[in-house]
Design a protein around this motif. Structure first.
Motif, PDB file in Angstrom:
ATOM      1  N   UNK A 150       0.817  -1.219   0.000  1.00  0.00           N
ATOM      2  CA  UNK A 150       0.000   0.000   0.000  1.00  0.00           C
ATOM      3  C   UNK A 150       0.851   1.270   0.000  1.00  0.00           C
ATOM      4  N   UNK A 151       2.151   1.123   0.228  1.00  0.00           N
ATOM      5  CA  UNK A 151       3.092   2.226   0.100  1.00  0.00           C
ATOM      6  C   UNK A 151       4.126   1.812  -0.932  1.00  0.00           C
ATOM      7  N   UNK A 152       4.523   2.758  -1.767  1.00  0.00           N
ATOM      8  CA  UNK A 152       5.416   2.451  -2.884  1.00  0.00           C
ATOM      9  C   UNK A 152       6.725   3.214  -2.773  1.00  0.00           C
ATOM     10  N   UNK A 153       7.763   2.679  -3.413  1.00  0.00           N
ATOM     11  CA  UNK A 153       7.843   1.349  -4.021  1.00  0.00           C
ATOM     12  C   UNK A 153       7.952   0.263  -2.954  1.00  0.00           C
ATOM     13  N   UNK A 154       7.664  -0.952  -3.370  1.00  0.00           N
ATOM     14  CA  UNK A 154       7.843  -2.109  -2.493  1.00  0.00           C
ATOM     15  C   UNK A 154       8.527  -3.199  -3.295  1.00  0.00           C
ATOM     16  N   UNK A 155       9.591  -3.734  -2.730  1.00  0.00           N
ATOM     17  CA  UNK A 155      10.329  -4.830  -3.358  1.00  0.00           C
ATOM     18  C   UNK A 155      10.126  -6.085  -2.527  1.00  0.00           C
ATOM     19  N   UNK A 156       9.842  -7.182  -3.225  1.00  0.00           N
ATOM     20  CA  UNK A 156       9.685  -8.491  -2.589  1.00  0.00           C
ATOM     21  C   UNK A 156      10.600  -9.457  -3.334  1.00  0.00           C
ATOM     22  N   UNK A 157      11.424 -10.178  -2.577  1.00  0.00           N
ATOM     23  CA  UNK A 157      12.263 -11.209  -3.186  1.00  0.00           C
ATOM     24  C   UNK A 157      11.780 -12.561  -2.670  1.00  0.00           C
ATOM     25  N   UNK A 158      11.520 -13.452  -3.630  1.00  0.00           N
ATOM     26  CA  UNK A 158      11.024 -14.797  -3.347  1.00  0.00           C
ATOM     27  C   UNK A 158      12.119 -15.780  -3.758  1.00  0.00           C
ATOM     28  N   UNK A 159      12.464 -16.702  -2.878  1.00  0.00           N
ATOM     29  CA  UNK A 159      13.526 -17.654  -3.220  1.00  0.00           C
ATOM     30  C   UNK A 159      13.003 -18.726  -4.184  1.00  0.00           C
ATOM     31  N   UNK A 160      13.892 -19.627  -4.574  1.00  0.00           N
ATOM     32  CA  UNK A 160      13.541 -20.659  -5.555  1.00  0.00           C
ATOM     33  C   UNK A 160      12.552 -21.689  -5.011  1.00  0.00           C
ATOM     34  N   UNK A 161      12.271 -21.647  -3.703  1.00  0.00           N
ATOM     35  CA  UNK A 161      11.303 -22.566  -3.099  1.00  0.00           C
ATOM     36  C   UNK A 161       9.951 -21.885  -2.863  1.00  0.00           C
ATOM     37  N   UNK A 162       9.820 -20.616  -3.303  1.00  0.00           N
ATOM     38  CA  UNK A 162       8.551 -19.906  -3.160  1.00  0.00           C
ATOM     39  C   UNK A 162       8.368 -19.227  -1.812  1.00  0.00           C
ATOM     40  N   UNK A 163       9.455 -19.053  -1.071  1.00  0.00           N
ATOM     41  CA  UNK A 163       9.406 -18.423   0.249  1.00  0.00           C
ATOM     42  C   UNK A 163       9.922 -16.988   0.153  1.00  0.00           C
TER      43      UNK A 163
END
Length: 163
Positions: A122-135
């Motif tokens: 809801x606030x920008x920017x937002x970075x999300x990193x997901x590992x190769x296992x989907x976590x």
């Protein structure tokens, strides 16, 4: 299910919520399909009116070229409520921004702010990193100079665990 509802705010260590979106080129995108590739994923939530987003995007896109085994996606946020009013994004304006910034990564269109809700963006920017296992391995709201180095180090760490 095309969309995983979330009752609480996501945090590092959580399974990444799945979603469906159209790309800027009007193709279908399913995060669940991308997760099956067992590659790390970086999601960057942005809007055309967000100055820090515009600063951060080229830096993240350069990382996408440096780390081709990581899937990078820019998620355009529309209908984000700010002070009780929805801010709608025009795909034409999004395309112009992407061209002006010379972004090569795929752009996903969150037309109804469903992905925003799932990821608490809801606030920008937002970075999300997901590992190769989907976590979820990393979450960051806002942009400060040098954030791209932290993100790169996180990517290097995830890639080193895969080998």
């Amino acid at each position: 299910m095309l969309f995983t509802p979330i009752n609480a705010e996501i945090k590092v260590g959580d399974k990444a919520p799945t979603f469906f979106a159209n790309t800027l080129d009007n193709q279908y995108f399913f995060l669940s399909d991308t997760l099956k590739l067992n590659k790390p994923i970086v999601l960057d939530f942005f809007a055309t009116w967000c100055a820090p987003c515009i600063q951060e995007m080229p830096l993240l896109d350069s990382l996408s070229l440096k780390y081709p085994t990581v899937n990078f996606y820019f998620v355009n946020v529309s209908n984000l409520k700010i002070n009780g009013h929805s801010r709608k994004e025009d795909p034409i304006a999004v395309r112009k921004l992407i061209q002006r910034l010379n972004i090569s990564s795929q752009v996903l269109m969150d037309k109804f702010a469903r992905i925003v809700v799932a990821y608490g963006a809801t606030e920008l920017p937002k970075v999300v990193i997901i590992n190769n296992k989907g976590i979820i391995e990393y979450l960051k709201t806002g942009y400060e100079s040098g954030d791209e180095l932290i993100i790169e180090n996180k990517i290097i760490g995830i890639l080193s665990e895969i080998k």
